[in-house]
Design a protein around this motif. Structure first.
Motif, PDB file in Angstrom:
ATOM      1  N   ARG A   6       0.819  -1.217   0.000  1.00  0.00           N
ATOM      2  CA  ARG A   6       0.000   0.000   0.000  1.00  0.00           C
ATOM      3  C   ARG A   6       0.854   1.269   0.000  1.00  0.00           C
ATOM      4  N   LEU A   7       2.054   1.171  -0.564  1.00  0.00           N
ATOM      5  CA  LEU A   7       2.961   2.315  -0.580  1.00  0.00           C
ATOM      6  C   LEU A   7       2.358   3.497  -1.326  1.00  0.00           C
ATOM      7  N   ASP A   8       1.663   3.235  -2.413  1.00  0.00           N
ATOM      8  CA  ASP A   8       1.059   4.326  -3.184  1.00  0.00           C
ATOM      9  C   ASP A   8       0.056   5.109  -2.355  1.00  0.00           C
ATOM     10  N   LYS A  15       1.344  13.300   0.422  1.00  0.00           N
ATOM     11  CA  LYS A  15       1.573  14.216  -0.706  1.00  0.00           C
ATOM     12  C   LYS A  15       3.049  14.215  -1.113  1.00  0.00           C
ATOM     13  N   MET A  16       3.595  13.016  -1.258  1.00  0.00           N
ATOM     14  CA  MET A  16       4.994  12.851  -1.620  1.00  0.00           C
ATOM     15  C   MET A  16       5.088  12.019  -2.890  1.00  0.00           C
ATOM     16  N   GLN A  17       5.988  12.397  -3.750  1.00  0.00           N
ATOM     17  CA  GLN A  17       6.232  11.651  -4.975  1.00  0.00           C
ATOM     18  C   GLN A  17       7.234  10.532  -4.711  1.00  0.00           C
ATOM     19  N   LEU A  18       7.178   9.497  -5.513  1.00  0.00           N
ATOM     20  CA  LEU A  18       8.091   8.367  -5.382  1.00  0.00           C
ATOM     21  C   LEU A  18       9.538   8.806  -5.560  1.00  0.00           C
ATOM     22  N   THR A  19       9.776   9.763  -6.451  1.00  0.00           N
ATOM     23  CA  THR A  19      11.152  10.241  -6.672  1.00  0.00           C
ATOM     24  C   THR A  19      11.718  10.906  -5.423  1.00  0.00           C
ATOM     25  N   GLU A  20      10.909  11.659  -4.719  1.00  0.00           N
ATOM     26  CA  GLU A  20      11.365  12.302  -3.490  1.00  0.00           C
ATOM     27  C   GLU A  20      11.681  11.254  -2.423  1.00  0.00           C
ATOM     28  N   LEU A  21      10.827  10.253  -2.288  1.00  0.00           N
ATOM     29  CA  LEU A  21      11.074   9.192  -1.320  1.00  0.00           C
ATOM     30  C   LEU A  21      12.352   8.435  -1.664  1.00  0.00           C
ATOM     31  N   ALA A  22      12.561   8.169  -2.940  1.00  0.00           N
ATOM     32  CA  ALA A  22      13.772   7.455  -3.376  1.00  0.00           C
ATOM     33  C   ALA A  22      15.028   8.217  -2.958  1.00  0.00           C
ATOM     34  N   LYS A  23      15.013   9.518  -3.123  1.00  0.00           N
ATOM     35  CA  LYS A  23      16.168  10.332  -2.715  1.00  0.00           C
ATOM     36  C   LYS A  23      16.360  10.286  -1.207  1.00  0.00           C
ATOM     37  N   ARG A  24      15.267  10.378  -0.462  1.00  0.00           N
ATOM     38  CA  ARG A  24      15.350  10.411   0.998  1.00  0.00           C
ATOM     39  C   ARG A  24      15.844   9.105   1.603  1.00  0.00           C
ATOM     40  N   VAL A  25      15.472   7.983   1.002  1.00  0.00           N
ATOM     41  CA  VAL A  25      15.864   6.685   1.565  1.00  0.00           C
ATOM     42  C   VAL A  25      17.061   6.074   0.842  1.00  0.00           C
ATOM     43  N   ASP A  26      17.568   6.771  -0.174  1.00  0.00           N
ATOM     44  CA  ASP A  26      18.739   6.327  -0.926  1.00  0.00           C
ATOM     45  C   ASP A  26      18.520   4.947  -1.546  1.00  0.00           C
ATOM     46  N   VAL A  27      17.373   4.803  -2.195  1.00  0.00           N
ATOM     47  CA  VAL A  27      17.029   3.591  -2.933  1.00  0.00           C
ATOM     48  C   VAL A  27      16.646   4.041  -4.342  1.00  0.00           C
ATOM     49  N   SER A  28      17.008   3.259  -5.334  1.00  0.00           N
ATOM     50  CA  SER A  28      16.719   3.670  -6.711  1.00  0.00           C
ATOM     51  C   SER A  28      15.211   3.764  -6.946  1.00  0.00           C
ATOM     52  N   ILE A  29      14.848   4.651  -7.829  1.00  0.00           N
ATOM     53  CA  ILE A  29      13.446   4.835  -8.189  1.00  0.00           C
ATOM     54  C   ILE A  29      12.886   3.541  -8.790  1.00  0.00           C
ATOM     55  N   VAL A  30      13.717   2.816  -9.513  1.00  0.00           N
ATOM     56  CA  VAL A  30      13.282   1.551 -10.117  1.00  0.00           C
ATOM     57  C   VAL A  30      12.902   0.545  -9.038  1.00  0.00           C
ATOM     58  N   ASN A  31      13.744   0.423  -8.012  1.00  0.00           N
ATOM     59  CA  ASN A  31      13.452  -0.537  -6.940  1.00  0.00           C
ATOM     60  C   ASN A  31      12.212  -0.134  -6.148  1.00  0.00           C
ATOM     61  N   LEU A  32      12.061   1.155  -5.871  1.00  0.00           N
ATOM     62  CA  LEU A  32      10.863   1.600  -5.155  1.00  0.00           C
ATOM     63  C   LEU A  32       9.614   1.421  -6.016  1.00  0.00           C
ATOM     64  N   SER A  33       9.741   1.633  -7.299  1.00  0.00           N
ATOM     65  CA  SER A  33       8.616   1.441  -8.202  1.00  0.00           C
ATOM     66  C   SER A  33       8.184  -0.020  -8.214  1.00  0.00           C
ATOM     67  N   LYS A  34       9.153  -0.927  -8.222  1.00  0.00           N
ATOM     68  CA  LYS A  34       8.838  -2.356  -8.177  1.00  0.00           C
ATOM     69  C   LYS A  34       8.154  -2.710  -6.860  1.00  0.00           C
ATOM     70  N   LEU A  35       8.620  -2.118  -5.780  1.00  0.00           N
ATOM     71  CA  LEU A  35       7.992  -2.353  -4.484  1.00  0.00           C
ATOM     72  C   LEU A  35       6.558  -1.829  -4.499  1.00  0.00           C
ATOM     73  N   LYS A  36       6.370  -0.637  -5.008  1.00  0.00           N
ATOM     74  CA  LYS A  36       5.052  -0.007  -5.046  1.00  0.00           C
ATOM     75  C   LYS A  36       4.046  -0.826  -5.848  1.00  0.00           C
ATOM     76  N   THR A  37       4.511  -1.441  -6.920  1.00  0.00           N
ATOM     77  CA  THR A  37       3.604  -2.216  -7.770  1.00  0.00           C
ATOM     78  C   THR A  37       3.506  -3.676  -7.345  1.00  0.00           C
ATOM     79  N   GLY A  38       4.229  -4.047  -6.283  1.00  0.00           N
ATOM     80  CA  GLY A  38       4.157  -5.410  -5.776  1.00  0.00           C
ATOM     81  C   GLY A  38       4.937  -6.420  -6.585  1.00  0.00           C
TER      82      GLY A  38
END
Length: 69
Positions: A6-8, A15-38
């Motif tokens: 339920r990350l989305d 009110k945060m974008q995935l790109t901002e979260l990726a920068k804050r947690v130092d994880v690639s946007i691709v990996n967070l996107s995969k997590l978000k989509t399950g």
């Protein structure tokens, strides 16, 4: 159905974008996107901890269990 990500929903509530979260947690946007989509089979506790810290949430806000019917 099993574990549902339920990350989305949490991102939208904060009110945060995935790109901002990726920068804050130092994880690639691709990996967070995969997590978000399950589309991942595992998530490191350190990554989950960093996500929860930045989103000010609990792991249960991001991960839910849905039983098969």
């Amino acid at each position: 159905m099993g574990i549902v990500i339920r990350l989305d929903r949490v991102l939208a509530e904060r009110k945060m974008q995935l790109t901002e979260l990726a920068k804050r947690v130092d994880v690639s946007i691709v990996n967070l996107s995969k997590l978000k989509t399950g589309k991942v089979r595992a998530v490191r506790f350190s990554t989950l901890e960093a996500i929860c810290r930045e989103l000010d949430c609990q792991p249960g806000d991001i991960l839910e269990y849905e039983a098969d019917e």
